[in-house]
Design a protein around this motif. Structure first.
Motif, PDB file in Angstrom:
ATOM      1  N   HIS A   1       0.841  -1.204   0.000  1.00 10.94           N
ATOM      2  CA  HIS A   1       0.000   0.000   0.000  1.00 10.94           C
ATOM      3  C   HIS A   1       0.876   1.254   0.000  1.00 10.94           C
ATOM      4  CE1 HIS A   1      -3.699   2.238   0.773  1.00 10.94           C
ATOM      5  NE2 HIS A   1      -2.967   2.998   1.578  1.00 10.94           N
ATOM      6  N   ILE A   2       0.453   2.233  -0.785  1.00  8.10           N
ATOM      7  CA  ILE A   2       1.193   3.500  -0.799  1.00  8.10           C
ATOM      8  C   ILE A   2       0.480   4.505   0.097  1.00  8.10           C
ATOM      9  CG2 ILE A   2       1.943   5.423  -2.231  1.00  8.10           C
ATOM     10  CD1 ILE A   2       2.234   3.400  -4.523  1.00  8.10           C
ATOM     11  N   ASN A   3       1.202   4.982   1.092  1.00  8.85           N
ATOM     12  CA  ASN A   3       0.615   5.896   2.087  1.00  8.85           C
ATOM     13  C   ASN A   3       1.051   7.333   1.812  1.00  8.85           C
ATOM     14  OD1 ASN A   3      -0.653   4.057   4.207  1.00  8.85           O
ATOM     15  ND2 ASN A   3       1.386   3.154   3.951  1.00  8.85           N
ATOM     16  N   PRO A   4       0.216   8.312   2.204  1.00 10.80           N
ATOM     17  CA  PRO A   4       0.620   9.710   2.048  1.00 10.80           C
ATOM     18  C   PRO A   4       1.843  10.010   2.927  1.00 10.80           C
ATOM     19  CG  PRO A   4      -1.678   9.534   2.754  1.00 10.80           C
ATOM     20  CD  PRO A   4      -1.098   8.163   2.785  1.00 10.80           C
ATOM     21  N   PRO A   5       2.592  11.029   2.563  1.00  9.48           N
ATOM     22  CA  PRO A   5       3.783  11.363   3.347  1.00  9.48           C
ATOM     23  C   PRO A   5       3.425  11.627   4.809  1.00  9.48           C
ATOM     24  CG  PRO A   5       3.603  12.766   1.398  1.00  9.48           C
ATOM     25  CD  PRO A   5       2.357  11.975   1.472  1.00  9.48           C
ATOM     26  N   GLY A   6       4.306  11.218   5.694  1.00  8.87           N
ATOM     27  CA  GLY A   6       4.096  11.509   7.109  1.00  8.87           C
ATOM     28  C   GLY A   6       3.273  10.476   7.842  1.00  8.87           C
TER      29      GLY A   6
END
Lengths: 551, 394, 182
Positions: A10-15
Motif C-alpha cells: 500500500h502507498i501511504n501519504p507522506p508523514g
C-alpha cells in the motif's frame, strides 16, 4: 517528503505513521515502541507533512496543539489578571473621564493601582491584545480542526478488517492463544449483541462501536467558532442596542433605538422584606444585615405608533401594560427593557397657601404641578395667583433674570403675581424653597409653603441583541459536540483466527478502557477466547520492577 | 420541630456519617495487607453504605431547607459551600459505583467534611433573596455548577491518591514540597474552623470605627482578636487587643485577621501532627495507598473530568449566560465570578488538550487535576470573599 | 505526475493563504470596531432628514415634509440651556430676513411644559414656530445629544450640516445661505 510504501504494497501519504491498509509501523520510532500511537489512527497530521513557504509555516504554527494550549493558558492568565482590581466599567466616579478613572485607581489602590492603570489592565478585556489572543484562539481552532479532521475521517472510513500482526500486538489490549473452533462465530454473535458493528473479511473480524464519538471534538470546535463569530459580529455597529432610559413616574418617553415605541411610567416602587406576614423565618437574617430589598418594580404601559406614523405624532396605541421587575424584563419585538436602577423622591408638586402676612389668615391653597405648571391659579375667594416665570432648577440671577440649570424640578423657583380682593393691583414675589424675594417692596400677602409630593425615577435599560441566536446556536453545537465526544467512546476489537486455529485479538478505545475491558470480558467468557493483557499496565509493572532493582 | 431544625439535624447526621465512613474506608484500605481485592471490598461496601446513608441525609437537609426557605438553598456562602460538599460526595458515589475504589472515599470524605465544616462558619440562618436572585435560574444554574464542581473535584481526589503513591517522600523534591503543601492547606482549613469555633464559643467581639476606601466613616465588629486594624480605626470596645498593624483602606483588615488566625491555628496544628508522627502528612498517608492501581487512578481522574467538563460548561457558562441576560441585561460582563468560571473552563480545556494531544498522563495529569480543584476553591472562597463583584452574596 | 503534484501544491498554498487572510482580516476588523465603539452613530451629512410631525404653541401641526422645496433650520433647544438662549434673538432676526427667501426655522423644544416654552417665547418675542417634542421622540430619531444642536435641511430634504453648540448671528446667516433654495 515522499510517499511511503508499506511492505504490504500500500502507498501511504507522506508523514503516515501506521500503514493505512495493514497497520504496520512505518517509522523507526514507531517500530521500536512497545505500543502504537493511535491518536490520529497513525495518519499524518496534514500540516506536519509540508513545511515550505511562510504561509505553510504560519499554518503549521496554528495547527500545533502546543500553540493551542499556550493560547488557552495565555487567555486564562490574562483573564485572571483582570480580576485583581475592578475593571473600569465597575468603577464609580462622579464624572467619567480618563483622568478621573486614572485618579480613582491611584487614589484607592495606591501604586498598585497606578501600575495597573498604566498597563491598561483597567480595561483589559477590551484591549487590542486581548482581542488578538481570542482571535488567535479562533484561528487555532479552525486550522487545527481542519488539519486533523480530514485525514482522520478518511482513515476511519477506509478501515480494513485484517491488520498486520505487528499492529495487533502493539495495541494496549492484546491476546493470543488457542481457542475453540466456533470462537469466531460466537465472538461475532456476542459483539453484535453488545451493539457492535461487525465486519468480517476472510479469517478476521473488526467490531466497532461509537465511531461518531470521534467527531465530538470537531463538532464542539465548530460550536466554539460559531460562538466566536457571534461575538465578533456583536462588536460591529448595529448588531445590538444598549440604551439607558431614565423614566420618571408619570412620564411618557420614546424608547431610544426602538423606533415607533413609547413607554409610560405608571409608577415605581421599592419593596423591602419586613420580616412579617410569612417572612418571620427571615427575621434572624434581617436583624443581622438590616434592610434587604424584595422587589424593584416599574409599572409601565408600552405604546406603539401605526407603521406610517411620524416621530412626534401622538396617535399612540397601547400594546400592553407590564410590571417590569428584576429578572422579568418587558419584551417586545426583539427588544427587552430591564429594571436596572432608580432614584427616589424627586419633587413633583408643591402646595402653597396664599396667606396674609400680618393676620396669618389663609385665602386658600394652590398646588403647582412642577412638571406642567399652569398660567393662573384661581382661588375660591376670587384671589388669583399668576405664574409669571417658572425656573425648575433655580441657580441664581443673571442680569436680574432668574436662571435654571436643568429642566428638572430640583430647586423650583417661581415668579408670581398675587391678586386678592384687598390687593387688586397685584403683588409680585419670587419664591424658592429657601427664601422669598419681594422685588417691588413689602407685600401684604405671601405664599406659605404647605407640602410637596414627590415621584421616583426608574432607570431602565433597553437591549436588543441580534447575535443571541448565533451565540445560542454556537453554544448548542458545542454542547452536542462535548457530549458526543465525552459521553460516548469509540471501541474496536480486531480478531483473527490463524491457520493453526489459534486466535489473536486486539482492542482499542479512545477512552474508558475500563468499559472496553468489561465488554471484552463478556465476549471472552462467551466465546472462550484466550486471556488478554493490558500492555500499558504490564509496561508500568516492568518499569517499576526495574526501578526497584536498580537502587 | 420546625422544618429548619429538621434540616440542620439532617446535616449533622450526614456529617457524622461521612466521618464514620472516612474511618471505615481507611480501615478497608489499610486492613488490606495482602493486597487482595476481597477484604478491601467487604469493608469498602460497608463504608460505601454508610456514605450513601449520609448522602441521603444530606439530600434530606437540602430539600427540607428548600422547603423552609422557599428557594433552592444555593443563595449564600453557607448554602453553596454545603451543597458543594454534598455534590462532592455525590460524585464519589457515582465513581465508586463504577470503579469500587475505597481509597478515593478515604480522600474525598474528609475533604467533604472540611468543606461542610468550613461552610458552617458562615451565617447559616434562613435568608431572603434579593430581587436579582428571584428566579428559577437560581436552582438551574447554581445546582448545575455545584454538581459539575463536585464531579470535577473527584479528579483531584484521584490525582491526590496517585501522587501520594507515586511521589517519593523520602527524597527532597519539588513534588514532595507541593504535595505536602496540599496537605498543609487542608490543615489550614481545620485551623480556620477551630479558630472560628473557639472565638465564637468564647463570644469574642471588638468594635471599631474606621474610614472606608470611599472616605466614608464606617463601623465594623471583629469576631476574632484584631491583629490587623482597619484604615484609621478607632477602638470602641474596652479591653480588647489593640491591632498590631493598621492596613490601607482597600484591605479588609477584619477578613485579614481571620486569615491570620486560621494560619496561626492551622500551622500549630500542622506541627503538632508532624511532631507526634515524626513524618510529613503525605508520608503518613503512604501506607494507605500501597495497593493502589495507578492506571485506574489515572483513568478515574480523566473520567471525572470528561464527565464533569460538559456539565460545567452547561452550568457555569451557558446557563450562567442565559440568566445573566435575563437578570442583568447582558449575558457576559466580565464580573470576577464570571471570569473565574471562564478561567476554570479554560484550565480544563487545556487539561484535555494536553492529555489528548500531548499525551500528558499519569503524574502530570494528576497534578493538573489537583490544580483544577485549587482553582475551583479559589473561585468559591477568594472570589466571593476578597474580590468584590456582583456575585458577592456572602 | 510532477506537474500534477505542483498544481496540487499551488492549490493548497492558495487555499491556506485565503483562509489565513480572511481570519486575520476578521480580527483586524474586530479590533478596529472595538476601538471605535464609543462613537455614537449620529446622523450624517447627505442623509435624508427623518420626517416628523410636531405641534407648535398655537396648536398648528408642522411636518418636516411640508417644507420640501424650502431650507429648514431645525434648532433643538431647552430653556435651561444658556447658549440656546444666547442664539435665539439672532435666529429670530435672521428668520425675518430669510423667511421670504424660502428658509423656515423650526425650534424644537425638548419635552418642557407649555408654560415654560410660552413664557420663554414671550420673553424673547420669537416669531418663528416653536414645537415641543413631548416624548423626546424626534430627539431620539435625530440622536441629539448636546443642546443646542442645529440640523440644516436643504430643499431636497437632505441634511446639509449638523451644528452643535452656540452660533453667532454671522454663522446663522451663513447657514441660511447654504440651505436657501436656488
Amino acid at each position: 517528503m515522499e510517499k511511503m510504501q508499506c511492505t504490504c504494497g500500500h502507498i501511504n501519504p507522506p508523514g503516515t505513521v501506521l500503514c493505512e491498509a495493514c497497520g504496520r509501523s512505518l517509522t523507526e520510532k514507531e517500530q521500536n515502541s512497545k505500543l502504537v500511537d493511535m491518536r490520529y489512527e497513525g495518519t499524518a497530521r496534514r500540516s506536519q507533512t509540508y513545511n515550505k513557504s511562510i504561509v505553510d509555516k504560519i499554518w503549521n504554527f496554528f495547527s500545533s496543539v502546543k500553540v493551542g494550549v499556550s493560547i488557552i493558558v495565555a487567555l486564562l492568565v490574562a483573564a485572571a489578571i483582570g480580576t485583581i482590581l475592578p475593571q473600569e466599567q465597575y468603577v464609580t466616579v462622579p464624572v467619567r473621564t480618563d483622568a478621573t478613572i486614572e485618579a480613582y485607581y491611584s487614589d484607592v489602590y495606591g501604586s498598585i493601582g497606578k501600575v495597573y492603570y498604566f498597563l491598561g489592565f483597567n480595561d483589559l478585556y477590551n484591549s487590542f491584545w486581548f482581542i488578538i489572543l481570542v482571535g488567535m484562539l479562533a484561528i487555532s481552532l479552525i486550522i487545527a480542526s481542519l488539519d486533523r479532521f480530514v485525514p482522520l475521517y478518511r482513515s476511519l472510513k477506509n478501515q480494513r478488517v485484517l491488520r498486520h500482526q505487528s499492529f495487533m500486538n502493539k495495541q494496549r489490549i492484546y491476546a493470543e492463544g488457542p481457542a475453540d473452533a466456533d470462537s469466531m462465530q460466537k465472538a461475532e454473535a456476542k459483539l453484535k449483541e453488545l451493539k457492535y458493528k461487525v465486519s468480517t473479511d476472510k479469517n478476521g473480524l473488526l467490531a466497532e462501536k461509537g465511531r461518531f464519538s470521534r467527531w465530538g471534538p470537531y463538532v464542539n470546535h465548530i460550536g466554539l467558532i460559531i460562538f466566536l463569530f457571534g461575538v465578533m459580529l456583536r462588536m460591529m455597529p448595529g448588531f445590538y442596542v444598549d440604551e439607558t432610559l431614565w423614566l420618571r413616574e408619570g412620564e411618557t418617553r420614546a424608547i431610544p433605538e426602538a423606533p415607533g415605541y413609547t413607554l409610560e411610567n405608571k409608577g415605581f416602587e421599592v419593596e423591602n422584606y419586613t420580616g412579617e406576614d410569612g417572612e418571620e423565618k427571615f427575621g434572624e437574617a434581617l436583624d443581622r444585615v438590616g434592610t434587604v430589598a424584595k422587589n424593584y418594580q416599574t409599572d409601565v404601559v408600552l405604546y406603539q405608533k401605526p407603521e406610517d406614523a411620524l416621530p412626534g405624532e401622538t396617535n399612540l396605541e397601547k400594546v400592553k401594560e407590564y410590571p417590569i421587575r428584576v429578572n422579568q424584563p418587558l419584551k417586545f419585538d426583539g427588544y427587552a427593557v430591564y429594571q436596572m436602577d432608580f432614584k427616589e423622591d424627586e419633587l413633583k408638586t408643591m402646595t402653597f397657601a396664599l396667606t396674609n402676612k400680618e393676620t396669618e389668615e389663609s385665602l386658600g391653597n394652590l398646588t403647582i404641578d412642577l412638571i406642567n405648571p399652569e398660567k393662573e391659579y384661581t382661588l375660591d375667594g376670587g384671589s388669583v395667583v399668576k405664574l409669571l416665570g417658572y425656573y425648575p432648577d433655580f441657580s441664581g440671577f443673571e442680569d436680574g433674570e432668574p436662571q435654571t440649570k436643568t429642566p428638572l424640578p430640583n430647586n423650583p423657583g417661581f415668579l408670581i403675581e398675587m391678586t386678592t380682593p384687598e390687593t387688586p393691583q397685584g403683588e409680585t414675589s419670587f419664591i424658592t424653597i429657601q427664601n422669598t424675594v419681594e422685588p417691588f417692596g413689602d407685600n401684604d400677602y405671601k405664599l406659605a409653603f404647605q407640602s410637596v409630593e414627590t415621584r421616583d425615577v426608574s432607570g431602565l435599560t433597553i437591549r436588543k441583541d441580534r447575535t443571541l441566536p448565533i451565540l445560542g446556536l454556537g453554544g448548542l453545537i458545542f454542547m452536542i459536540g462535548v457530549a458526543q465526544g465525552m459521553y460516548f467512546n469509540h471501541r474496536r476489537f480486531w480478531i483473527q483466527q490463524q491457520a493453526d486455529g489459534g486466535i489473536i485479538l486486539a482492542g482499542h478505545t479512545n477512552k474508558n478502557w475500563f468499559g472496553l475491558k468489561k465488554d471484552l470480558d463478556q465476549v471472552k467468557e462467551y466465546a472462550s477466547l484466550p486471556a488478554y493483557t493490558d500492555q500499558q499496565e504490564e509496561i508500568e509493572k516492568l518499569e517499576k520492577e526495574e526501578a526497584e532493582l536498580t537502587p | 420541630m420546625s422544618l429548619t431544625d429538621i434540616s440542620s439535624n439532617l446535616l449533622y447526621v450526614a456529617f457524622i456519617s461521612y466521618l464514620i465512613a472516612t474511618f471505615v474506608f481507611g480501615g478497608a484500605v489499610k486492613g488490606n495487607k495482602a493486597g487482595t481485592f476481597k477484604s478491601e471490598k467487604r469493608w469498602g461496601t460497608i463504608a460505601f453504605a454508610i456514605t450513601v446513608f449520609g448522602f441521603l441525609a444530606n439530600l434530606g437537609y437540602f430539600f427540607t431547607r428548600w422547603g423552609a426557605t422557599g428557594h433552592a438553598p444555593l443563595s449564600n456562602m453557607f448554602e453553596f459551600t454545603t451543597a458543594f460538599g454534598m455534590t462532592l460526595v455525590g460524585g464519589f458515589i457515582v465513581i465508586y459505583a463504577l470503579y469500587k475504589t475505597p481509597v478515593i472515599g478515604m480522600i474525598v470524605l474528609p475533604v467533604a467534611l472540611l468543606i461542610i465544616a468550613f461552610a458552617s462558619m458562615f451565617p447559616s440562618e434562613v435568608s431572603p433573596l434579593i430581587p436579582a436572585l428571584q428566579s428559577n435560574w437560581l436552582a438551574i444554574h447554581v445546582s448545575t455548577v455545584v454538581i459539575a464542581e463536585g464531579i470535577l473535584a473527584i479528579s483531584a481526589a484521584a490525582g491526590l491518591v496517585f501522587l501520594l503513591k507515586e511521589v517519593d517522600m523520602t527524597k527532597k523534591s519539588k513534588q514532595r514540597f507541593w504535595l505536602e503543601a496540599i496537605m498543609y492547606s487542608l490543615v489550614l482549613v481545620i485551623g480556620f474552623v477551630v479558630a472560628s469555633t473557639y472565638f465564637t464559643a468564647t463570644g469574642y467581639e471588638a468594635e471599631f470605627t474606621y474610614v472606608d476606601k470611599e472616605g466614608v466613616d464606617a463601623a465594623i465588629t471583629y469576631k476574632m482578636p484584631p491583629i490587623f486594624g482597619m484604615n484609621e480605626y478607632t477602638q470602641m470596645t474596652e479591653g480588647t487587643l489593640t491591632p498590631f498593624v493598621e492596613t490601607p483602606a482597600v484591605v479588609n483588615a477584619s477578613k485579614l485577621t481571620t486569615v491570620a488566625w486560621s494560619l496561626i491555628f492551622g500551622t500549630i496544628l500542622y506541627w503538632i501532627i508532624r511532631l507526634i508522627a515524626r513524618k510529613r502528612i503525605a508520608a503518613l498517608l503512604k501506607p494507605f495507598v500501597k495497593n493502589v492501581n495507578l492506571q485506574l487512578m489515572d483513568e478515574i481522574g480523566y473520567r471525572a473530568i470528561i464527565i464533569g467538563f460538559p456539565v460545567f460548561t452547561l452550568g457555569a457558562l451557558i446557563f450562567a449566560m442565559i440568566w445573566a441576560q435575563i437578570a442583568w441585561s447582558r449575558f457576559w460582563g466580565w464580573d470576577p465570578k464570571e471570569v473565574w468560571a471562564l478561567v476554570t473552563w479554560l484550565f480544563y480545556a487545556a487539561y484535555l488538550h494536553l492529555r489528548l494531544g500531548k499525551g500528558w498522563q499519569g503524574k502530570k495529569s494528576a497534578w493538573l487535576g489537583v490544580a483544577g480543584f485549587a482553582i475551583i476553591m479559589f473561585n468559591l472562597v477568594a472570589v466571593n470573599l476578597i474580590i468584590a463583584g456582583l456575585h458577592s452574596y456572602a | 505526475m510532477n506537474g500534477k503534484k505542483n498544481k496540487k501544491k499551488t492549490n493548497r498554498l492558495i487555499m491556506r493563504s485565503v483562509i489565513l487572510l480572511l481570519l486575520i482580516a476578521a480580527i483586524g476588523y474586530t479590533i478596529y470596531n472595538s476601538a471605535t465603539a464609543d462613537d455614537v452613530s449620529l446622523l450624517e451629512v447627505g442623509d435624508d432628514a427623518p420626517n416628523f410631525s410636531l405641534t407648535d404653541l398655537d396648536g398648528n401641526q408642522h411636518k418636516l415634509s411640508d417644507y420640501r422645496g424650502q431650507g429648514v433650520f431645525l434648532n433643538f433647544w431647552g430653556t435651561w440651556c444658556e447658549p440656546c438662549k444666547e442664539e435665539m434673538p439672532a435666529m429670530d432676526s435672521q428668520y425675518g430676513e430669510y423667511k421670504d427667501q424660502g428658509v423656515q426655522v423650526l425650534a424644537v423644544n425638548i419635552a418642557q411644559s407649555d408654560f415654560e416654552v410660552q413664557s420663554f417665547s414671550d420673553q424673547f418675542k420669537l416669531s418663528f414656530p416653536i414645537v415641543i417634542d413631548k416624548t423626546k421622540d424626534v430627539m431620539t430619531a435625530y440622536n441629539i445629544r448636546p443642546l443646542p444642536t442645529t440640523v440644516l435641511v436643504n430643499p431636497e430634504g437632505k441634511i446639509e450640516r449638523v451644528v452643535t453648540g452656540e452660533m453667532t448671528e454671522q454663522d446663522i446667516k451663513g447657514y441660511m445661505e447654504e440651505i436657501k433654495p436656488e
